[in-house]
Scaffold this active site. Structure first.
Site, PDB file in Angstrom:
ATOM      1  N   LYS A   1       0.772  -1.327  -0.224  1.00  0.00           N
ATOM      2  CA  LYS A   1      -0.066   0.118  -0.003  1.00  0.00           C
ATOM      3  C   LYS A   1       0.863   1.189   0.114  1.00  0.00           C
ATOM      4  CE  LYS A   1      -3.825  -2.332   1.776  1.00  0.00           C
ATOM      5  NZ  LYS A   1      -3.496  -3.682   1.972  1.00  0.00           N
TER       6      LYS A   1
HETATM    7  P1  OMP Z   1      -8.087 -11.992   5.606  1.00  0.00           P
HETATM    8  O1  OMP Z   1      -9.165 -10.868   6.103  1.00  0.00           O
HETATM    9  O2  OMP Z   1      -7.500 -12.657   6.519  1.00  0.00           O
HETATM   10  O3  OMP Z   1      -8.633 -12.823   4.363  1.00  0.00           O
HETATM   11  O4  OMP Z   1      -7.070 -10.830   4.890  1.00  0.00           O
HETATM   12  C1  OMP Z   1      -7.323  -9.929   4.197  1.00  0.00           C
HETATM   13  C2  OMP Z   1      -6.141  -9.202   3.121  1.00  0.00           C
HETATM   14  O5  OMP Z   1      -6.524  -8.386   2.285  1.00  0.00           O
HETATM   15  C3  OMP Z   1      -5.195  -8.580   4.296  1.00  0.00           C
HETATM   16  O6  OMP Z   1      -3.827  -8.634   3.786  1.00  0.00           O
HETATM   17  C4  OMP Z   1      -5.600  -7.078   4.146  1.00  0.00           C
HETATM   18  O7  OMP Z   1      -4.584  -6.036   4.382  1.00  0.00           O
HETATM   19  C5  OMP Z   1      -5.734  -7.105   2.717  1.00  0.00           C
HETATM   20  N1  OMP Z   1      -7.018  -5.951   2.248  1.00  0.00           N
HETATM   21  C6  OMP Z   1      -8.037  -5.935   2.974  1.00  0.00           C
HETATM   22  O8  OMP Z   1      -8.608  -6.811   3.720  1.00  0.00           O
HETATM   23  N2  OMP Z   1      -9.054  -5.192   2.386  1.00  0.00           N
HETATM   24  C7  OMP Z   1      -8.816  -4.010   1.583  1.00  0.00           C
HETATM   25  O9  OMP Z   1      -9.664  -3.195   1.265  1.00  0.00           O
HETATM   26  C8  OMP Z   1      -7.650  -3.990   0.991  1.00  0.00           C
HETATM   27  C9  OMP Z   1      -6.753  -5.329   1.062  1.00  0.00           C
HETATM   28  C10 OMP Z   1      -5.731  -5.148   0.305  1.00  0.00           C
HETATM   29  O10 OMP Z   1      -5.361  -4.337  -0.140  1.00  0.00           O
HETATM   30  O11 OMP Z   1      -5.464  -6.540  -0.095  1.00  0.00           O
END
Ligand code: OMP
Length: 265
Positions: A92
């Site tokens: 990010k």
């Molecule tokens: P889980 O919720 O464990 O599946 O993880 C989600 C992953 O996606 C994490 O690494 C977050 O930082 C990332 N993420 C989001 O959850 N929401 C967003 O809006 C954007 C991201 C991202 O950019 O990947």
């Protein structure tokens, strides 16, 4: 030479998968604060999913917190993932052009990621240094999955559109080298419909399935109406049930199956 966006589509067709496995290995999730245990768990996740993961998305936070040892782990991880899957650096980034150039050199050069997540807040000159090489791509945060996402992203932009809609249009205009994509959270299905209309050809990375509760079927269908939609799942794969290799694989396979069933492929 093939563009980054084309590379994603080819890998997806090749292995019949729209799954991005997030590598977010924390001490809380694993129940161990021994770095060696975390490293070996991250390798277990890759071993269990390599043939069905379209992409891997290591999130830098989980590595950085370990300092230099964490960066060594990230380097090791990149070697372990190898050449097949697409790699997304979830870092990010977003800074002035001169600094962005250094971030691009680190992520695309030193670590050799295929792509990176970027924050659009600082505008075009913070994004451009990542776009010169068509083989390397970016995913620009458009409508995120978190509870406070609306604070800024849903503000009215010139009374015509919301800010996230403007980001979608703007990102589309930056896609000259076919290497720009967007991030839209699975927890925002109505916004995903709008974004897909505004940026019909861009890849959309959709996190928020599993632990965050987003709806898989609507997201995979909408994300793939045109372009390509990739669903990221981190905790619900890496820490599925007993955390064993078998449970990790079963969870990843179940997600791939559900996505393909929803798309009838
Ligand atoms: P889980 O919720 O464990 O599946 O993880 C989600 C992953 O996606 C994490 O690494 C977050 O930082 C990332 N993420 C989001 O959850 N929401 C967003 O809006 C954007 C991201 C991202 O950019 O990947």
């Amino acid at each position: 030479m093939i563009s980054f966006n084309e590379k994603i589509k080819r890998r997806s067709k090749e292995i019949n998968s729209f799954l991005c496995v997030g590598i977010d290995i924390s001490t809380d999730s694993l129940g161990s604060d021994n770095l060696e245990n975390l490293i070996s768990h991250s390798k277990k996740v890759v071993d269990a999913t390599k043939d069905i993961a379209l992409a891997y998305k290591p999130n830098f936070a989980f590595f950085e917190k370990w300092g230099s040892k964490g960066f060594e782990w990230l380097e090791e991880m990149m070697g372990y993932i190898g050449d097949g899957p697409i790699t997304i650096a979830d870092a990010k980034r977003g800074d002035i052009g001169n600094t962005a150039k250094q971030y691009a050199a680190s992520i695309f050069g030193h670590f050799d990621f295929d792509s990176v997540t970027l924050n659009p807040y600082m505008g075009e000159d913070s994004i451009m240094p990542f776009l010169n090489n068509e083989e390397k791509g970016v995913f620009i945060l458009c409508r995120t999955s978190n509870p406070s996402a609306k604070t800024f992203q849903s503000l009215n932009f010139h009374n015509e559109a919301k800010l996230y809609e403007q980001v979608a249009k703007w990102a589309d205009s930056l896609n000259v080298n076919d290497n720009v994509g967007l991030v839209v959270g699975a927890t925002a299905p109505e916004e995903l419909i709008k974004v897909r209309r505004l940026a019909p050809s861009l890849p959309i990375l959709i996190p928020g399935i599993g632990t965050q509760g987003g709806d898989l079927v609507s997201c995979i269908k909408e994300g793939n109406k045109s372009g390509i939609g990739i669903l990221n799942i981190s905790r619900d794969i890496s820490f599925s049930r007993s955390h064993s290799a078998n449970d990790i694989r079963q969870s990843a396979k179940m997600y791939v199956k559900k996505m393909n069933e929803a798309l009838n492929v």
